[in-house]
Design an enzyme around this catalytic site. Structure first.
Site, PDB file in Angstrom:
ATOM      1  N   HIS A 482       0.840  -1.211   0.000  1.00 11.73           N
ATOM      2  CA  HIS A 482       0.000   0.000   0.000  1.00 11.73           C
ATOM      3  C   HIS A 482       0.873   1.260   0.000  1.00 11.73           C
ATOM      4  CE1 HIS A 482      -3.634   2.374   1.329  1.00 11.73           C
ATOM      5  NE2 HIS A 482      -2.668   3.173   1.767  1.00 11.73           N
ATOM      6  N   GLU A 483       1.815   1.328   0.937  1.00 11.12           N
ATOM      7  CA  GLU A 483       2.657   2.520   1.031  1.00 11.12           C
ATOM      8  C   GLU A 483       3.556   2.667  -0.198  1.00 11.12           C
ATOM      9  OE1 GLU A 483       1.964   4.704   3.139  1.00 11.12           O
ATOM     10  OE2 GLU A 483       0.674   3.462   4.403  1.00 11.12           O
ATOM     11  N   HIS A 486       1.816   4.566  -2.892  1.00 12.40           N
ATOM     12  CA  HIS A 486       1.956   6.024  -2.771  1.00 12.40           C
ATOM     13  C   HIS A 486       3.303   6.475  -3.330  1.00 12.40           C
ATOM     14  CE1 HIS A 486      -1.673   6.830  -0.585  1.00 12.40           C
ATOM     15  NE2 HIS A 486      -1.336   6.119   0.480  1.00 12.40           N
ATOM     16  N   HIS A 489       3.435   6.481  -7.034  1.00 18.53           N
ATOM     17  CA  HIS A 489       2.632   7.603  -7.537  1.00 18.53           C
ATOM     18  C   HIS A 489       3.523   8.840  -7.629  1.00 18.53           C
ATOM     19  CE1 HIS A 489      -1.511   9.862  -7.131  1.00 18.53           C
ATOM     20  NE2 HIS A 489      -0.948  10.038  -8.305  1.00 18.53           N
TER      21      HIS A 489
END
Length: 700
Positions: A482-483, A486, A489
């Site tokens: 999940h991290e 980010h 991105h």
């Protein structure tokens, strides 16, 4: 306007430092860097280059030097922005002005919470306050706003601007407007005063929301004392103990930790009043309307329609989930069988484990940190042509010796940026999985080069030992993916302006890339590439992966309904003020949107720290999950390693940061305009059981 924007679980942006090298000779395979303890280097001749390579930050006093340099540059850029001829150059000056402040402020914002040295934390805190004061002045600088307005009011100039420059200019103007720039002097001063007051109230609430409560030891049965920290004749309760098998431990923790604090209650209610007052002052119906402008949802009415429709669609499943939990509680504790709010997290976990045998210790040997990092590296290589390469930090560059530095390298574009991995537990480190953008990407007209993005990922994992590497539970592995969503991105965007770099986008879109990574983390075709037993080398059985995926659907409706309740509460708190207390509102919404009874003399809202960073936007998790689900099912479920689809995903969604309307990015990826009904259906369909897995499980 120039404020460093933040997201609660993927936080912050930018740093001030020397230009990044384009040629690196110290890269090494990523898996090995995370497989063993860090070997401390002792090189007494190597000069301390400062945190993140910022020479000034070799000591705490350097923050003041960096701050003064930034403020001096701000004065110069402010003059340029106010005096230049209207056009794209105006936007570039605005972005340089924002970038110069954010480089220092965002770096300081990270250091003040993460650095183990109190002197560094204190110096960083002072820098945040000093830069924040300047930001408030810029947000209400009339001459600066007039310069931007002259440009936007000229249709000929606007028509000649590229889409990114036009959008960034409009975003800057929007930030001016919500700060009250259009008000007369008296009202503008009132708006500034409210901003300052809200900063103080927000900090007060965040501190209070995480403080433990205490109760006399004599009140608690002696055999339960060992579950809580001692403080003289008191015990401290610092959390809900939601995973405790003992019903009484969970109940005590719930009642004590959530016991109302009068001062914090007053702080929250004053904060909500100030938010509403500020929103009305600058021309919005409610704070929710102000907060949601520019998001995918756009209005509170749309959010509430989404949450109500989702509640209606889940109603029957939610009821069945609570019945299952109730039956399990009767089985475990026949003498006290009423289902209560403190039972939900524990009993849903028990049901998952019982039905699918997903004890974390069965999975962890296959999920060493080094293997997971290699898995991420392979995934990014196949989807985007990107590699994660370990690089040795210079002296003084990192704040703890166990921080790893990764270079993100594209097969044709070269170095894209850096990720600092602060993954391991240490004393006084926040127990929160976070993404901090230290420096945002932007094209530098001054140098003719691209300013490479830099981020920090913060987890709290156990250290490797002499006998075993760091082993992750499935939940830890998903959080890592999940991290890293980010981080990528931030890395894969190539925005012209740092004001819209990476995760600096609409809150309900910012979580899409990270949640999408969770789907990759639980796909057997992805996991099969890296999950190996750290001792035997055997792959993680596919049946175990399937069971893990299916287990998430057990009590999934009730879990989603709990998130809906939180999101509704957030919306009501930020709507037109009610003639009742925040606790009365909580009680009413809990009955309507959750179903489990309210516990007298508790105030869960005082622990709802997301009200600060996600005020009026807590729904974003649900909406982002709906979008991620649609992207996964339409674009990746057939082949999660498809390079063409990976490139399309980067091109349509990741590349733009906040430089494009969020819904336009979603439409570009899905090739259609999704409706609220589509979002709801995507979330509901997530809970459909996989018949093949049930057959496989029964055969096993």
């Amino acid at each position: 306007m120039f404020a460093f924007k933040k997201l609660p679980n993927c936080v912050r942006h930018r740093s001030m430092w020397a230009h990044v090298r384009n040629t690196v000779t110290t890269w090494a395979p990523v898996g090995a860097a995370f497989s063993a303890k860090t070997q401390t280097r002792l090189n007494f001749q190597e000069k301390n280059g400062g945190l993140f390579g910022v020479p000034e930050l070799s000591c705490p006093a350097g923050f003041q030097v960096a701050t003064q340099t930034a403020l001096k540059n701000t004065e110069r850029l402010l003059e340029n922005a106010c005096s230049c001829a209207p056009g794209v150059k105006t936007v570039e000056y605005f972005d340089q002005l924002s970038d110069g402040l954010c480089k220092v402020a965002d770096l300081a914002d990270f250091v003040k919470v993460a650095h183990p040295d109190a002197a560094f934390r204190e110096a960083a805190e002072k820098t945040c306050i000093e830069i924040g004061t300047v930001v408030e002045r810029l947000n209400t600088n009339v001459e600066l706003c007039k310069s931007l307005k002259r440009m936007l009011d000229n249709p000929d100039i606007v028509a000649q601007m590229d889409p990114d420059s036009r959008r960034v200019a409009e975003l800057f103007m929007f930030d001016f407007e919500i700060s009250g720039i259009h008000l007369n002097d008296k009202l503008r001063k009132e708006a500034v005063s409210l901003h300052v007051k809200l900063l103080d109230l927000s900090n007060e609430f965040l501190v209070g929301a995480h403080l433990p409560n205490r109760i006399a030891r004599s009140v608690i049965p002696e055999h339960l004392h060992l579950h809580f920290a001692s403080e003289g004749s008191f015990v401290q309760v610092a959390g809900l103990h939601a995973d405790a098998p003992d019903d009484l431990v969970r109940e005590l923790a719930y009642r004590i930790f959530l016991y109302p604090n009068a001062d914090l209650m007053e702080c929250l209610e004053e904060l909500l009043k100030c938010r509403y007052k500020l929103a009305k002052l600058v021309g919005y119906e409610t704070y929710g309307h102000r907060a949601l402008k520019g998001t995918m949802a756009k209005t509170p009415e749309t959010v509430m329609s989404f949450l109500q429709l989702l509640t209606d669609k889940l109603s029957e499943r939610t009821t069945k989930d609570f019945e299952m939990m109730g039956n399990m509680k009767k089985k475990l504790n026949p003498r006290n069988s009423e289902l209560m709010p403190w039972d939900h997290p524990y009993l849903s976990g028990v049901l998952r484990a019982e039905r699918y045998n997903i004890e974390p210790s069965l999975y962890s040997p296959y999920l060493s940190l080094g293997a997971c990092m290699e898995g991420l590296n392979n995934l990014f290589s196949q989807l985007y042509g990107v590699s994660l390469m370990s690089e040795q930090p210079a002296a003084g560059e990192v704040w703890s010796e166990d921080v790893r530095k990764l270079a993100v390298v594209h097969e044709t574009e070269g170095l894209l940026g850096y990720i600092y991995c602060d993954f391991f537990h240490r004393q006084d480190k926040p127990h929160q999985d976070c993404h901090f953008t230290i420096r945002g990407g932007r094209w530098c007209q001054e140098t003719g080069q691209y300013q490479l993005p830099v981020v920090v990922l913060m987890l709290s994992l156990p250290h490797p030992t002499k006998r075993a590497p760091t082993l992750l539970t499935p939940g830890m592995m998903e959080n890592l993916f999940h991290e890293m969503g980010h981080a990528m991105h931030s890395m894969l965007g190539r925005t012209h302006y740092q004001h819209v770099t990476g995760t600096r986008c609409s809150t309900d879109f910012a979580e899409v890339p990270s949640i999408l990574m969770e789907y990759f983390a639980t796909d057997s075709r992805v996991i099969g590439q890296f999950a190996r037993h750290y001792e035997t080398g055997q792959p993680l059985p596919e049946s175990m992966v399937a069971r893990l995926c299916e287990s998430k659907k057990v009590c999934g409706a009730a879990d989603t309904q709990l998130q809906i309740f939180y999101a509704v509460l957030d919306q009501i708190y930020h709507s037109t003020p009610q003639n009742c207390s925040t606790t009365d509102i909580l009680k009413e919404m809990q009955e309507k949107f959750y179903g489990l009874p309210y516990t007298p003399n508790t105030a869960w809202q005082l622990r709802f720290s997301h009200l600060i960073g996600y005020g009026a936007k807590y729904y974003s998790y649900l909406m982002s999950r709906a979008v991620a689900s649609m992207v996964w099912k339409q674009c990746f479920i057939q082949d999660p390693l498809n390079r063409d689809m990976g490139e399309r995903y980067r091109r349509e969604m990741l590349a733009h940061g906040g430089a494009k309307e969020p819904m336009l990015m979603v439409e570009g990826m899905l090739q259609k305009q999704p409706t609220i009904e589509d979002f709801v259906d995507a979330l509901v369909s997530e809970l459909q059981p996989n018949f093949e897995t049930y057959i496989m499980d029964s055969e096993t």
